[in-house]
Write a protein that holds these residues in place. Structure first.
Motif, PDB file in Angstrom:
ATOM      1  N   SER A 319      56.632  34.719  44.164  1.00 22.04           N
ATOM      2  CA  SER A 319      55.407  34.124  43.240  1.00 22.04           C
ATOM      3  C   SER A 319      55.891  33.764  41.958  1.00 22.04           C
ATOM      4  O   SER A 319      55.717  32.875  41.331  1.00 22.04           O
ATOM      5  N   ARG A 320      57.041  34.470  41.445  1.00 21.78           N
ATOM      6  CA  ARG A 320      57.612  34.332  40.133  1.00 21.78           C
ATOM      7  C   ARG A 320      58.318  32.818  39.848  1.00 21.78           C
ATOM      8  O   ARG A 320      58.437  32.390  38.674  1.00 21.78           O
ATOM      9  N   ARG A 325      58.538  29.487  33.370  1.00 22.32           N
ATOM     10  CA  ARG A 325      59.486  30.244  32.397  1.00 22.32           C
ATOM     11  C   ARG A 325      60.968  29.888  32.424  1.00 22.32           C
ATOM     12  O   ARG A 325      61.786  29.710  31.642  1.00 22.32           O
ATOM     13  N   TYR A 340      51.853  23.877  39.599  1.00 18.48           N
ATOM     14  CA  TYR A 340      52.364  24.997  40.623  1.00 18.48           C
ATOM     15  C   TYR A 340      52.700  24.434  42.058  1.00 18.48           C
ATOM     16  O   TYR A 340      53.613  24.802  42.522  1.00 18.48           O
TER      17      TYR A 340
ATOM     18  N   ALA B  43      59.904  38.633  34.130  1.00 16.95           N
ATOM     19  CA  ALA B  43      60.193  38.504  35.671  1.00 16.95           C
ATOM     20  C   ALA B  43      61.417  37.381  35.811  1.00 16.95           C
ATOM     21  O   ALA B  43      61.459  36.832  36.705  1.00 16.95           O
ATOM     22  N   ARG B  78      50.561  45.794  44.316  1.00 20.36           N
ATOM     23  CA  ARG B  78      50.625  44.388  43.673  1.00 20.36           C
ATOM     24  C   ARG B  78      49.095  43.641  44.071  1.00 20.36           C
ATOM     25  O   ARG B  78      48.813  43.616  44.914  1.00 20.36           O
ATOM     26  N   ASN B  80      48.049  40.035  43.724  1.00 21.20           N
ATOM     27  CA  ASN B  80      48.735  38.758  43.770  1.00 21.20           C
ATOM     28  C   ASN B  80      47.842  37.603  43.190  1.00 21.20           C
ATOM     29  O   ASN B  80      46.888  37.359  43.695  1.00 21.20           O
ATOM     30  N   PHE B  82      48.198  33.550  40.743  1.00 19.26           N
ATOM     31  CA  PHE B  82      48.971  32.847  39.858  1.00 19.26           C
ATOM     32  C   PHE B  82      48.294  32.576  38.409  1.00 19.26           C
ATOM     33  O   PHE B  82      47.170  32.080  38.458  1.00 19.26           O
ATOM     34  N   TYR B  83      48.890  32.820  37.404  1.00 23.17           N
ATOM     35  CA  TYR B  83      48.487  32.338  35.864  1.00 23.17           C
ATOM     36  C   TYR B  83      49.815  32.506  35.047  1.00 23.17           C
ATOM     37  O   TYR B  83      50.627  33.236  35.178  1.00 23.17           O
ATOM     38  N   PRO B  84      49.871  31.591  34.284  1.00 21.19           N
ATOM     39  CA  PRO B  84      50.888  31.466  33.300  1.00 21.19           C
ATOM     40  C   PRO B  84      51.307  32.695  32.661  1.00 21.19           C
ATOM     41  O   PRO B  84      52.627  33.105  32.396  1.00 21.19           O
ATOM     42  N   LEU B  86      50.890  35.670  33.501  1.00 24.05           N
ATOM     43  CA  LEU B  86      51.072  36.666  34.593  1.00 24.05           C
ATOM     44  C   LEU B  86      52.723  36.185  35.301  1.00 24.05           C
ATOM     45  O   LEU B  86      52.837  35.786  36.204  1.00 24.05           O
ATOM     46  N   PRO B  87      53.621  36.730  34.507  1.00 23.24           N
ATOM     47  CA  PRO B  87      54.833  36.328  34.864  1.00 23.24           C
ATOM     48  C   PRO B  87      55.445  36.622  36.315  1.00 23.24           C
ATOM     49  O   PRO B  87      56.193  35.679  37.083  1.00 23.24           O
ATOM     50  N   LYS B  88      55.072  37.703  36.925  1.00 19.83           N
ATOM     51  CA  LYS B  88      55.746  37.844  38.326  1.00 19.83           C
ATOM     52  C   LYS B  88      55.026  37.258  39.578  1.00 19.83           C
ATOM     53  O   LYS B  88      55.289  36.904  40.671  1.00 19.83           O
ATOM     54  N   GLY B  89      53.729  36.442  39.008  1.00 21.88           N
ATOM     55  CA  GLY B  89      52.685  36.289  39.879  1.00 21.88           C
ATOM     56  C   GLY B  89      52.200  37.204  40.575  1.00 21.88           C
ATOM     57  O   GLY B  89      51.309  37.098  41.419  1.00 21.88           O
ATOM     58  N   TYR B  90      52.257  38.677  40.019  1.00 17.85           N
ATOM     59  CA  TYR B  90      51.450  39.621  40.506  1.00 17.85           C
ATOM     60  C   TYR B  90      51.377  40.737  39.516  1.00 17.85           C
ATOM     61  O   TYR B  90      52.075  40.699  38.686  1.00 17.85           O
TER      62      TYR B  90
END
Lengths: 483, 480
Positions: A319-320, A325, A340, B43, B78, B80, B82-84, B86-90
């Motif tokens: 997901s990262r 970034r 995305y 992340a 985790r 899970n 997506f949001y900018p 939230l670097p790991k996506g979780y």
């Protein structure tokens, strides 16, 4: 020179018969000559390599070089390495220059090992044929029409083709053992937690484990000495005393109890593979080992269990890679959700997308219990099966794969057929056990066959001993493809 | 129809650790964007989380403070999405097995109408999790800036049972919780900086109905005032909706302090499927009894225990002890004042009275009180030894507030010292009696009122510097 082992090269370097720069230069020349057809390496950087080698030579002149200093190696492109492109075989990270070193890379650097380049691999370590790389498939050095195995296919092909004496790899469901088998070299996946995962790009965190690929078991032991060890930056790294994995290499094998799981020799195992394995077992009897039949009754369940757990973890781990970034970002998009979607649609290949979709599905509300929890229960049962087996034997032996390397493109249209080829390797990862592949001959198509040695937790030194003694009386590991 | 309000609160308390919950980056507030970020916080590929022990200890502290169960084994999961920012996506949080469960706190409710009362609020759980970064929508024309300094800051999410029945109760609970987390030193309690934020789950139901009504969750309330306003608005809105024949739809809403209204953010239908699963990068968090005992040994004295000690040690009434232990700083100020020699009851009176009143007027906390405990103690000593009376003491306190002078310096400067030489007082009284022979006669003929008049004359002659008790005594003696 280029057929020499890590051990032999280290001795020559220590005796100053050759310098690290000279050695690196020879290997770089071979890489220049052969990599265009093999595609085993993604990145080669002559200047960086020679600078590393010069530094080692300077350290040696100052009397500060370690035992292995100056020996070159290739790192699987999954290990973050400062200043090097660390792509993980993906378009998503094609522009990613790592600002930091993985623990494994750091350890190798400290030991004075010189980086020759970065090995090709299946994208994000997902694959058994190395055809899922953004950088194109790796060719098997024994037969350029054959796959080298995956996901550490670049590492295995590089060692087999003598582009490097040793390589680092990772194994989530067989990704060290299977390409080692397909390329006729030796590789070991240690017990989960022995090699730090810090800086190793995660595919399935609870299964991923780094390990060495080399010509010989002895070289695997030497490189594992460098790679292994507690690292507080990985919470799953095991806090144990540092081991010398070469300590038992020479121990005799008389009285060794080898368990042969009947499920590994059942329907599905190709006759030519079975023949090579049987011959190897006969060799072990000559070395004084006893053979007992054992059972790993849930072997078949390893496939569905693995293909639920690994994609589940992967769907979250990946997901990262969102284009925010670093890494790939779509050039055109409208709004956040579209950014995305376009980024991930462009950046990931088909196998990665397939596993992200599978993983997302099995973790979804309403399906979690039926898939993910069920798979975790099976995982427990499979681990228990191994423990019951180890009550009857010291090591387990069998084939690494049901068949020798298949042709490039042969199984691409049918992913499930490819998943089924992993049947003998997945259980080891699910149980967290160490597993090895040792070359034991060739199939009817002259492609290599690998013998799998599975040990109980932390028995790497014993397994390496078992493999080493075999290599003392056979020469399969010394065979090199004609290129 | 009579309606009953049902409220449960989720409070995010930022734990005051030096470094982040899963990385070694600093948690200090206000640094330049993206300067407090380790590889884990942005992340990078291959980065792995490592649990911050200090964050766990703070969670244990909280559990001990509210008499909760501290789970021997808890699991990080985790969440899970997506949001900018939230670097790991979780987000790493705790889902099925939180570190703290159950427990309760007693709150003092002061409703807008009617008597104050005590109430017990039960807690469901408290779990550890990481904060997200911040999305900055201003300053970037048509774009969004991402600041990841906050990403990975440790939070304790404290979830109450739906035990509150009014905005006043919710505010009292939030204040009590705020007081506990700051008291035990796990959170700085700074609401403006977002260290303590509340989400309120609000529903209404007809009085007597057993089932809860459909709730709406008001997100991110960062002051007690907004909490109260938002709940009151939401309650009126929900009742109006139902009485107008509409159904409440489960939703998440935001409170707009400018309009004083709540507005819909999303309904349950478009809620995320967070696909929770145990984080394979973090083994279960195991807490053994020895660890809990060690943390217990490091715990500060809790308010209830301190209150009981104040009553027995200082001999002050329960009310005083409760008031003085409202905050750790106030209690410390009181104890320092007594330790510097002030009478315990007088110190209590002055701190609860004049000092608190003046601080309130200036909207200051006890930590900002310009009169240090030592100076206050000296002033109180001067009351006790009759150097000054209460009336002069008030002046002295006011002057001390404005200057660093001591009570003794101010008493001398303003000539407030009371006459303590009885000979001098007697002589002064003799003079008064001689000058007021008529009053003396009146008194002797039985008019008690005349005595008071004579006392007044004496005090006037002494210019307020003779202790009234002494004047009274001597006067009685002289008049027979």
């Amino acid at each position: 020179m280029l057929n020499k082992t890590l051990k032999q090269l280290a001795a020559q370097l220590a005796a100053k018969e050759i310098s690290a720069v000279e050695l690196a230069t020879e290997y770089l020349a071979r890489i220049d000559a052969l990599n265009p057809q093999l595609n085993a390496l993604i990145s080669v950087d002559r200047e960086k390599t020679l600078a590393e080698a010069q530094a080692v030579d300077a350290a040696r002149a100052a009397g500060q070089a370690g035992a292995l200093a100056g020996v070159p190696l290739v790192h699987k492109d999954i290990f973050c390495q400062q200043g090097w492109k660390t792509s993980c075989g993906s378009k998503m990270l094609d522009n990613f220059i790592s600002p930091y070193d993985a623990h494994v890379v750091e350890q190798c650097r400290k030991a004075g090992l010189v980086t020759l380049g970065r090995a090709n691999m299946d994208e994000f370590a997902m694959g058994s044929s190395n055809e899922n790389s953004f950088y194109g498939p790796v060719k098997n050095p024994w037969d350029l029409n054959a796959v080298p195995g995956g996901s550490s296919g670049g590492s295995a092909a590089a060692v087999a083709a003598r582009l490097a004496p040793v390589a680092t790899g990772t194994d989530t469901g067989g990704s060290i053992r299977q390409p080692a088998a397909f390329c006729g070299i030796t590789g070991i996946k240690p017990t989960y937690g022995v090699v730090s995962r810090f800086g190793m790009i995660a595919y399935a965190s609870s299964l991923d484990q780094g390990g060495p690929l080399a010509q010989t078991a002895e070289d695997c032991a030497l490189l594992l000495n460098v790679m292994a060890g507690f690292d507080e930056r990985d919470s799953t790294s095991l806090q144990r005393d540092k081991e010398d994995y070469t300590r038992d290499l020479a121990a005799p094998l008389s009285g060794l109890k080898i368990g042969l799981p009947k499920e590994y020799f059942a329907e599905g195992l190709a006759a030519d593979v079975a023949k090579a394995i049987d011959a190897a077992i006969a060799e072990y009897r000559k070395l004084g080992a006893e053979v007992v039949e054992i059972s790993l009754p849930n072997t078949k369940l390893a496939i569905p269990s693995y293909y639920v757990i690994a994609p589940a973890e992967a769907s979250s781990n990946l997901s990262r890679f969102d284009g925010v970034r670093y890494g790939h970002r779509a050039a055109e998009y409208s709004g956040l959700a579209d950014m995305y979607e376009q980024t991930r649609a462009e950046g990931f290949g088909w196998e990665v997308k397939r596993r992200i979709l599978t993983g997302t599905y099995v973790l979804s509300h309403g399906y979690y219990d039926a898939y993910y929890l069920q798979a975790q229960k099976i995982r427990r049962i499979i681990a228990d099966d191994f423990q019951k087996a180890f009550a009857q034997c010291d090591v387990i032996m069998g084939p690494v794969t049901p068949n020798t390397a298949w042709n490039l493109g042969e199984k691409n249209a049918d992913p499930v057929a490819m998943y089924l080829e992993d049947i003998y390797t997945l259980g080891v990862n699910l149980a967290g056990l160490p597993g090895m592949s040792v070359p034991v001959g060739f199939g009817s198509n002259d492609r290599p066959v690998g013998l799998q040695i599975i040990g109980n937790y932390f028995s790497e030194a014993k397994m390496l001993n078992v493999a080493h003694r075999f290599q003392q009386v056979t020469d399969w590991h010394t065979r090199a493809p004609a290129l | 129809m009579q309606w009953e309000v049902v409220i449960g609160l989720e409070v995010h308390a930022q734990l005051s650790t030096q470094s982040k919950i899963f990385s070694t980056a600093s948690t200090a507030f206000g640094a330049a964007p993206n300067t407090q970020t380790a590889v884990v916080d942005i992340a990078l590929p291959g980065a792995l989380p490592v649990m911050n022990k200090s964050a766990v200890e703070k969670a244990i502290r909280f559990g001990l403070a509210i008499g909760a169960d501290i789970n021997k084994k808890s699991v990080f999961a985790r969440k899970n999405y997506f949001y900018p920012d939230l670097p790991k996506g979780y987000q790493i949080s705790q889902f099925e097995l939180p570190v703290v469960e159950h427990g309760a706190i007693t709150i003092r409710v002061e409703p807008p109408k009617g008597e104050a009362y005590d109430k017990v609020v039960n807690l469901t759980r408290a779990h550890l999790e990481e904060d997200a970064g911040k999305s900055l929508h201003e300053d970037f024309h048509g774009m969004t800036g991402i600041d990841l300094n906050r990403a990975g800051t440790p939070l304790l999410e404290i979830v109450s049972e739906p035990d509150m029945r009014s905005a006043a109760e919710a505010v009292a609970y939030a204040k009590a919780l705020h007081s506990i987390v700051t008291w035990i030193g796990i959170c700085d309690g700074n609401m403006q900086e977002g260290s303590f934020r509340c989400d309120a789950n609000v529903s209404v139901r007809p009085v007597g109905q057993k089932e809860f009504g459909t709730r709406r969750e008001i997100k991110n309330l960062n002051s007690f005032k907004f909490l109260e306003q938002a709940i009151n608005y939401e309650v009126r809105w929900q009742i109006d909706q139902i009485e107008d024949g509409h159904k409440i739809v489960q939703a998440t809403v935001l409170f707009d302090p400018d309009t004083g209204e709540t507005r819909m953010m999303r309904t349950k239908e478009d809620a995320h499927d967070y696909r929770y699963f145990p984080d394979p990068d973090l083994p279960p968090l195991m807490i053994n009894d020895a660890w809990i005992e060690r943390v217990k040994g490091e715990m500060p004295e809790l308010p209830a225990a301190m209150q009981a000690r104040f009553q027995s040690q200082y001999g002050i009434p329960a009310y005083d002890a409760a008031t003085l232990t409202a905050s750790k700083a106030l209690a410390a100020y009181y104890e320092a004042t007594v330790a510097a020699g002030a009478d315990a009851k007088l110190a209590s009176n002055w701190i609860m009275g004049e000092i608190s009143a003046q601080l309130n007027r200036e909207e200051k906390s006890i930590a900002e009180c310009p009169v240090e405990a030592e100076r206050l103690a000296l002033m109180i000593k001067r009351i006790a030894d009759s150097t000054i009376n209460n009336k002069s003491a008030k002046d002295v306190l006011r002057w001390m507030w404005e200057s660093p002078k001591t009570a003794d310096e101010l008493i001398a400067e303003h000539g407030l010292k009371q006459e303590t030489d009885t000979g001098a007082i007697e002589a002064m009284i003799d003079g008064v009696l001689a000058a007021n022979a008529a009053m003396v006669e009146e008194f002797k003929s039985g008019k008690e009122k005349a005595f008071n008049a004579l006392v007044g004359q004496c005090m006037k002659a002494a210019k307020g510097k003779a202790p009234p008790a002494v004047v009274n005594e001597i006067l009685r003696k002289k008049l027979g």
